[in-house]
Design a protein around this motif. Structure first.
Motif, PDB file in Angstrom:
ATOM      1  N   ASP A 140       0.844  -1.184   0.000  1.00  0.00           N
ATOM      2  CA  ASP A 140       0.000   0.000   0.000  1.00  0.00           C
ATOM      3  C   ASP A 140       0.893   1.252   0.000  1.00  0.00           C
ATOM      4  O   ASP A 140       2.095   1.158   0.315  1.00  0.00           O
ATOM      5  N   GLY A 193      -2.692   4.112  -4.927  1.00  0.00           N
ATOM      6  CA  GLY A 193      -3.147   2.736  -4.728  1.00  0.00           C
ATOM      7  C   GLY A 193      -2.022   1.786  -4.434  1.00  0.00           C
ATOM      8  O   GLY A 193      -0.866   2.174  -4.266  1.00  0.00           O
ATOM      9  N   SER A 194      -2.374   0.522  -4.353  1.00  0.00           N
ATOM     10  CA  SER A 194      -1.385  -0.504  -4.052  1.00  0.00           C
ATOM     11  C   SER A 194      -0.601  -0.874  -5.303  1.00  0.00           C
ATOM     12  O   SER A 194      -1.041  -0.651  -6.430  1.00  0.00           O
ATOM     13  N   GLY A 216      -0.199  -8.767   4.626  1.00  0.00           N
ATOM     14  CA  GLY A 216      -0.101  -7.320   4.433  1.00  0.00           C
ATOM     15  C   GLY A 216       0.750  -6.647   5.488  1.00  0.00           C
ATOM     16  O   GLY A 216       0.551  -5.473   5.806  1.00  0.00           O
TER      17      GLY A 216
END
Length: 236
Positions: A140, A193-194, A216
């Motif tokens: 992220d 964004g990721s 994550g």
């Protein structure tokens, strides 16, 4: 005895018969054969030097150069290389007709744009050493630098957790999973964004990195390019 008068009006006294006016001798030219020979040598030498320059300037060949920066681990495509005409001075260069031999190989080091290509810069087949693994990590925006990560970058990998929660490895948040790892495929660069990157990691640490990445709980920070990773791509 009668005297004879000398006629008036004559300019110079008469000269005795058979005698001529004396002439001042003209200066003779001094001959310097050594200087003449030296001048001839210089003229001939200059002509030969000019001929050699003209000959060498025409002794040029078509070789391969990098069209743009190529990062370590990048797979080479035909568009990554271009042809340049350079003087053939014995340098280790690759002829332009060998382009097909390099398509599909992998860069073993960073190759700056316009660099003359040589065979030690690329390796055919896989470049992952036997004691390493490639791990994909989705990051992220808050887990990576704002500037895009690209192939060849070196990063430090941290274990993170939200709101001080537990980590999948049981280690505290902020633990350094890897002091340094090579990015072999970039993609994390969209600030909104990721993004995903592929990291080359030691085989014995790959399981922990995979688990943290799946949860994550991985963050990376870019370090100096001169930093030597724990494992790196195979050198050619």
């Amino acid at each position: 005895m009668p005297l004879t008068a000398t006629p008036r009006g004559t300019g110079a006294p008469e000269q005795a018969p058979g005698t001529g006016a004396r002439r001042v001798p003209a200066p003779t030219r001094e001959r310097r054969p050594a200087l003449l020979a030296l001048g001839l040598v210089l003229v001939v030498g200059g002509a030969l030097g000019s001929a050699l320059v003209v000959h060498r300037s025409g002794d040029r060949v078509d070789v391969l150069v990098a069209r743009h920066d190529i990062a370590p681990g990048d797979r080479v495509e035909a568009d990554d290389l271009r042809v340049a005409r350079v003087a053939a001075d014995g340098a280790a260069v690759v002829p332009a007709e060998a382009l097909d031999n390099f398509v599909g190989t992998y860069a073993t080091a960073r190759v700056p744009a316009d660099t003359l290509v040589n065979r030690t810069m690329f390796l055919a087949g896989g470049v992952v050493p036997s004691d390493a693994a490639v791990v994909g990590v989705v990051l992220d925006p808050q887990q990576r630098p704002s500037e895009a990560l690209r192939s060849g970058d070196v990063v430090r990998v941290f274990l993170v957790a939200e709101d001080g929660g537990a980590t999948v490895t049981g280690d505290p948040a902020g633990t350094v999973l890897l002091p340094s790892a090579r990015v072999v495929a970039g993609g994390a660069g969209d600030a909104a964004g990721s993004g995903a990157v592929s990291l080359l990691v030691p085989a014995e640490r790959s399981a922990a990195v995979v688990a943290a990445a799946a949860a994550g709980q991985v963050a990376v920070a870019r370090v100096a390019e001169s930093t030597r990773p724990d494992v790196d791509l195979v050198e050619g």
